[in-house]
Motif scaffolding. Structure first.
Motif, PDB file in Angstrom:
ATOM      1  N   SER A   7       2.208 -40.295  16.200  1.00 52.02           N
ATOM      2  CA  SER A   7       1.306 -39.221  16.610  1.00 52.02           C
ATOM      3  C   SER A   7       1.271 -39.065  18.116  1.00 52.02           C
ATOM      4  O   SER A   7       1.038 -37.973  18.636  1.00 52.02           O
ATOM      5  N   ALA A  62       4.161 -36.918  19.278  1.00 49.50           N
ATOM      6  CA  ALA A  62       4.013 -35.497  19.015  1.00 49.50           C
ATOM      7  C   ALA A  62       3.025 -34.835  19.953  1.00 49.50           C
ATOM      8  O   ALA A  62       2.954 -33.616  20.007  1.00 49.50           O
ATOM      9  N   ALA A  63       2.246 -35.616  20.670  1.00 45.14           N
ATOM     10  CA  ALA A  63       1.193 -35.072  21.531  1.00 45.14           C
ATOM     11  C   ALA A  63       1.722 -34.808  22.932  1.00 45.14           C
ATOM     12  O   ALA A  63       2.685 -35.439  23.387  1.00 45.14           O
ATOM     13  N   THR A  64       1.052 -33.868  23.617  1.00 46.21           N
ATOM     14  CA  THR A  64       1.361 -33.579  25.013  1.00 46.21           C
ATOM     15  C   THR A  64       0.391 -34.349  25.893  1.00 46.21           C
ATOM     16  O   THR A  64      -0.829 -34.269  25.709  1.00 46.21           O
ATOM     17  N   GLY A  71      -2.660 -32.551  20.711  1.00 44.85           N
ATOM     18  CA  GLY A  71      -1.742 -32.422  19.599  1.00 44.85           C
ATOM     19  C   GLY A  71      -1.377 -30.983  19.315  1.00 44.85           C
ATOM     20  O   GLY A  71      -2.115 -30.056  19.641  1.00 44.85           O
ATOM     21  N   ALA A  72      -0.246 -30.800  18.696  1.00 49.44           N
ATOM     22  CA  ALA A  72       0.189 -29.457  18.317  1.00 49.44           C
ATOM     23  C   ALA A  72      -0.770 -28.828  17.314  1.00 49.44           C
ATOM     24  O   ALA A  72      -0.820 -27.601  17.181  1.00 49.44           O
ATOM     25  N   ASP A  73      -1.537 -29.656  16.609  1.00 48.35           N
ATOM     26  CA  ASP A  73      -2.503 -29.156  15.631  1.00 48.35           C
ATOM     27  C   ASP A  73      -3.839 -28.785  16.261  1.00 48.35           C
ATOM     28  O   ASP A  73      -4.795 -28.454  15.553  1.00 48.35           O
ATOM     29  N   GLY A  74      -3.918 -28.840  17.593  1.00 49.71           N
ATOM     30  CA  GLY A  74      -5.155 -28.508  18.284  1.00 49.71           C
ATOM     31  C   GLY A  74      -6.071 -29.684  18.507  1.00 49.71           C
ATOM     32  O   GLY A  74      -7.130 -29.536  19.113  1.00 49.71           O
ATOM     33  N   THR A 101     -10.093 -23.528  23.247  1.00 52.11           N
ATOM     34  CA  THR A 101      -8.819 -22.892  23.592  1.00 52.11           C
ATOM     35  C   THR A 101      -8.613 -21.549  22.908  1.00 52.11           C
ATOM     36  O   THR A 101      -7.533 -20.965  23.001  1.00 52.11           O
ATOM     37  N   GLU A 160      -2.416 -24.105  28.996  1.00 46.49           N
ATOM     38  CA  GLU A 160      -1.354 -23.111  29.183  1.00 46.49           C
ATOM     39  C   GLU A 160      -0.613 -23.308  30.505  1.00 46.49           C
ATOM     40  O   GLU A 160       0.589 -23.080  30.584  1.00 46.49           O
ATOM     41  N   PHE A 209       0.681 -26.800  26.726  1.00 49.12           N
ATOM     42  CA  PHE A 209       1.097 -27.025  25.347  1.00 49.12           C
ATOM     43  C   PHE A 209       0.773 -25.824  24.460  1.00 49.12           C
ATOM     44  O   PHE A 209       1.014 -25.851  23.263  1.00 49.12           O
ATOM     45  N   LEU A 210       0.240 -24.769  25.088  1.00 51.34           N
ATOM     46  CA  LEU A 210      -0.067 -23.533  24.373  1.00 51.34           C
ATOM     47  C   LEU A 210       0.707 -22.385  25.006  1.00 51.34           C
ATOM     48  O   LEU A 210       0.970 -22.395  26.213  1.00 51.34           O
TER      49      LEU A 210
END
Length: 847
Positions: free
Chosen positions: A4, A7-9, A25-28, A54, A428, A446-447
């Protein structure tokens, strides 16, 4: 490694100056980064809720010119033309930039280069002027440079930590928890809090010095005199003979304890923040603290030193690039001709500004006088945050070309701007920030960029190109700006300047992308990072001066636990609004004989007024009152406390006096009070006094009061749902109750009455979550009272959503301390800023 984490920024929190690392995370999802040195995985309630901020609601997504959507080319052309006209009419002194600690260092650098290097004006100032300017001035007087010598580890290694004008438990909770965790290991460690109010930070203190507002210099002058008597060498003329008990209001026994602890403890850290800086004598307060450390030699070694903690995520980065009116980039000294020449040559900027510009308060005075033809405001909201805000609004309205680049479309400042430029927000944008201990961290995007939003540095470069300076702003990315910024820090060599990023001046794009948290100095050769023994150490005479304005009740302003600045981000998160959903004035009960608790009170000064809900609290000192600074026209127009705050400033730093305004308190004579809960926000202009807040997911709370006739019909019409499903009108008593339902679901409730005593809001809010409102609940709504059973209670722990009722139940079940409450409910196990309130509930519980 945990998959995990891969996968995270890795990025950095955009709130306070602690500079916490975040895994997004990509899942917010958002969680603390355990590998970041500042927070080691911890996050406060605000940081933990970042994933809920966000969304694009309220975002500025397209350029606007004169209220109409425009292309980027048209908007940038208009901005450049505005500066061109202002330069022609007023010269360099007639243009200005007002920027923000919310900017990344690369944005800050580009803005300062444009202003000082090419517009040729010193008129670039930052909202950090409201936050850290006095600390900066104190550092420069003492060390010849804006230098914070300590590191966060010193807070854990100290045997005595003194918090001065800092409610660390609420404003920098991750640091507060680090101190408390260290004390749990070393119980002999002492904590002293110097603050007129008994704040949440005092709950863990061994000594609370509730000094008279504005008397900090007298306290530390008295300590310095005691150090001299104890055998430490004081240069002649430094010590002052003052009646410290009389000036501070502190008992001699308290002062004796404080003096004894400081004198006999080697490892001492004195940490200060806005309570010290936001003063008409803030610079002297900073130097009075620093003096005590210099005289005792307690600086630059483990567990000791004066430590200024910044309020914003990148206040330090802005100071590094010179984005204050009286500073040059890279800590270069404007009084050294060779350093000025070096910067002029490096930038190839023959029009480099040679004199300081106008600091914030003076800048907006000049604007009101018609001396500013074009101003560019970036990522801040001066119409709310500056003192005497009515004057600031008059100034904004008079500027011929007012440009605002921001994320949000509806700020109070945006209402005055002719040109709105959509900027990237947290998640962003891409760049660096520097925290309070000099650690440079990456904020990584990451957005995707929403709408037509762009990076601030790109917007600045585009305006510069239209003004004819494009070659000097032709950066392909943020990494190129960072390299240029790092190179500027080498221009002062061989001057004795600590700030040095030369070792990062050749960083590749890939190296920049992967840059780990890095503490300066980072020279090409020699030691990097760590605590610093300043090569220059000067003792500064700090004569005691009373605050600029005296008399009356003294208004103190500050922050709330779960809110940030003007709430454009945090104000949209229901769980962050539950701790304080409306603007409240806190007053000692002994000072409120003519005021009704829970009612509305008018706070008036020579500069303006505000109306807030009254709360009585014995922790507020006699003769003083406290109000939070967060509310805006969008959330509570009458609750904007800075409308009443004095514009007095420190003569050295130019920082406003936000902690000492004489005010009078009178009841707000409302003829009716009300609450409207609805599935959509109806704005904050529903009544003479109104406060709007998200109450739950998809539910909005409108607290109201008015001095006109009871406006039931008007409010029902504003709701737009037709006639109420159930209603009760008692004209004789002035009570009106109504509810709107659709297919059994509650859509809205409206309660109006002659006073502020209305049904419990938590109960009303809980009904919106019901699948269907039954007959019992309908009868209860008409009766305006709870059905049988315990009422819902407000959320106390924002991190984990734990209510006061749940915590009381845990105490009744046997949880005998804060740790046990945490084990039973999770309350207090997040950022820990609710722990003082948990302790208060424990104290109220029967033995």
């Amino acid at each position: 490694m945990d998959g995990s984490l891969l996968a995270a920024t890795r990025t950095t929190c955009p709130y306070c100056g602690v500079g916490c690392g975040v895994l997004a995370g990509a899942d917010g999802s958002v969680r603390g980064d355990p590998a970041h040195p500042a927070n080691q995985g911890r996050l406060c309630s605000k940081g933990a809720a970042l994933g809920e901020t966000t969304g694009l609601e309220g975002r500025l997504l397209h350029p606007m010119v004169d209220g109409k959507r425009a292309s980027w080319d048209a908007a940038l052309d208009a901005a450049a033309e505005g500066f061109r006209r202002a330069l022609a009419q007023h010269g360099p002194e007639g243009v200005a930039l007002y920027v923000s600690g919310q900017l990344l260092t690369e944005d800050y650098y580009a803005a300062n280069k444009l202003a000082k290097g090419f517009l040729g004006t010193g008129n670039i100032d930052s909202n950090s002027r409201l936050c850290m300017a006095s600390a900066v001035a104190g550092h420069r007087r003492a060390f010849g440079e804006d230098l914070v010598p300590g590191v966060y580890a010193d807070l854990e290694q100290a045997d005595l930590v003194i918090l001065v004008g800092s409610n660390l438990a609420w404003c920098h909770p991750v640091l507060h928890q680090r101190i408390l965790a260290a004390r749990a290991i070393r119980p002999q460690m002492r904590l002293v809090v110097v603050d007129p109010r008994r704040t949440a930070s005092c709950e863990a203190a061994d000594l609370h010095l509730a000094l008279r507002p504005g008397s900090d210099v007298a306290l530390f002058a008295g300590l310095l005199a005691h150090l001299g008597r104890a055998g430490f060498a004081l240069p002649e003329g430094l010590g002052q003979v003052l009646d410290v008990p009389a000036l501070t209001g502190l008992a001699p026994a308290q002062l004796a304890t404080f003096h004894h602890w400081f004198t006999t403890t080697e490892r001492v850290v004195t940490l200060w923040s806005q309570g010290t800086n936001q003063s008409s004598s803030g610079t002297d307060k900073a130097n009075a603290i620093i003096n005590c450390h210099l005289v005792t030699g307690r600086i630059g070694r483990p567990g000791m030193g004066p430590f200024s903690v910044t309020g914003q995520p990148n206040a330090m980065g802005g100071r590094e690039v010179g984005a204050l009116a009286n500073m040059l980039a890279g800590h270069l000294d404007a009084e050294r001709p060779e350093e000025v020449a070096a910067l002029r040559d490096f930038w190839q900027a023959p029009n480099l500004a040679l004199k300081p510009g106008l600091k914030a308060v003076d800048l907006f005075r000049a604007a009101e006088e018609g001396r500013i033809g074009a101003m560019w405001v970036m990522a801040t909201n001066p119409a709310v945050s500056l003192p005497d805000s009515a004057q600031v609004r008059r100034a904004l309205a008079r500027i011929p070309t007012l440009i605002l680049s921001d994320c949000h479309a509806g700020s109070d400042t945006a209402q005055h701007a002719q040109i709105l430029l959509p900027a990237l927000g947290w998640g962003e944008k891409d760049g660096t920030v520097t925290n309070s201990e000099r650690v440079i961290s990456r904020q990584r995007g990451f957005l995707p960029a929403p709408g037509e939003a762009r990076a601030d540095w790109w917007i600045i470069a585009q305006v510069a190109r239209r003004l004819g300076w494009g070659a000097h702003f032709a950066w392909p990315n943020a990494a190129a700006i960072f390299r240029e910024h790092a190179a500027v820090t080498e221009l002062a060599r061989p001057a004795p300047r600590v700030f040095d990023l030369g070792g990062l001046a050749d960083l590749s794009d890939a190296g920049y992308d992967a840059l780990p948290p890095t503490q300066w100095p980072v020279p090409r050769q020699g030691p990097r990072g760590g605590r610093i023994t300043p090569p220059v150490q000067r003792l500064v005479v700090t004569p005691f001066r009373r605050p600029a304005h005296q008399g009356g009740m003294i208004l103190l302003t500050g922050r709330l636990r779960d809110q940030w600045h003007t709430m454009t981000r945090t104000g949209r998160v229901p769980r962050l609004m539950q701790h304080a959903h409306e603007p409240v004035l806190t007053v000692n009960p002994a000072d409120a004989a003519d005021l009704a608790e829970g009612g509305l009170v008018r706070v008036a000064s020579a500069w303006g007024e505000a109306v807030l809900r009254l709360a009585l609290d014995a922790a507020t000192p006699r003769g003083a009152c406290f109000a939070p600074m967060h509310w805006t026209d969008q959330l509570s127009p009458c609750g904007r406390i800075n409308a009443a705050v004095t514009p007095a400033t420190d003569p050295v730093s130019g920082q406003p006096e936000l902690k000492h305004t004489p005010v009078t308190l009178t009841p707000f004579a409302a003829t009716w009070h009300g609450v409207l809960l609805a599935r959509r926000p109806l704005g904050a202009a529903l009544a003479d006094w109104c406060a709007l807040a998200p109450a739950a997911e998809g539910v909005f709370r409108h607290e109201m009061a008015g001095q006109d006739a009871i406006p039931f019909a008007r409010l029902a019409e504003a709701l737009g749902e037709g006639p109420p499903t159930i209603a009760l009108h008692a004209e004789a008593t002035g009570e009106h109750r109504a509810a709107w339902l659709r297919d059994g679901h509650l859509i809205a409730v409206l309660f109006l009455g002659p006073n502020h005593v209305l049904p419990p809001r938590e109960w009303l809010i809980s009904l919106f979550a019901e699948a269907r409102i039954g007959s019992a609940a309908r009868h209860a709504l008409l009766a305006g009272m709870l059905p049988d059973g315990p009422p819902p209670s407000p959320t106390l722990c924002a991190c984990h959503g734990v209510s006061a009722t749940t915590i009381r139940a845990a105490i009744e079940a046997g949880a005998g301390d804060v740790a046990a409450i945490g084990a039973a409910t999770c309350a207090g196990t997040g950022c820990g800023s609710c722990k003082p309130e948990l302790a208060a509930l424990l104290a109220l519980a029967p033995a």
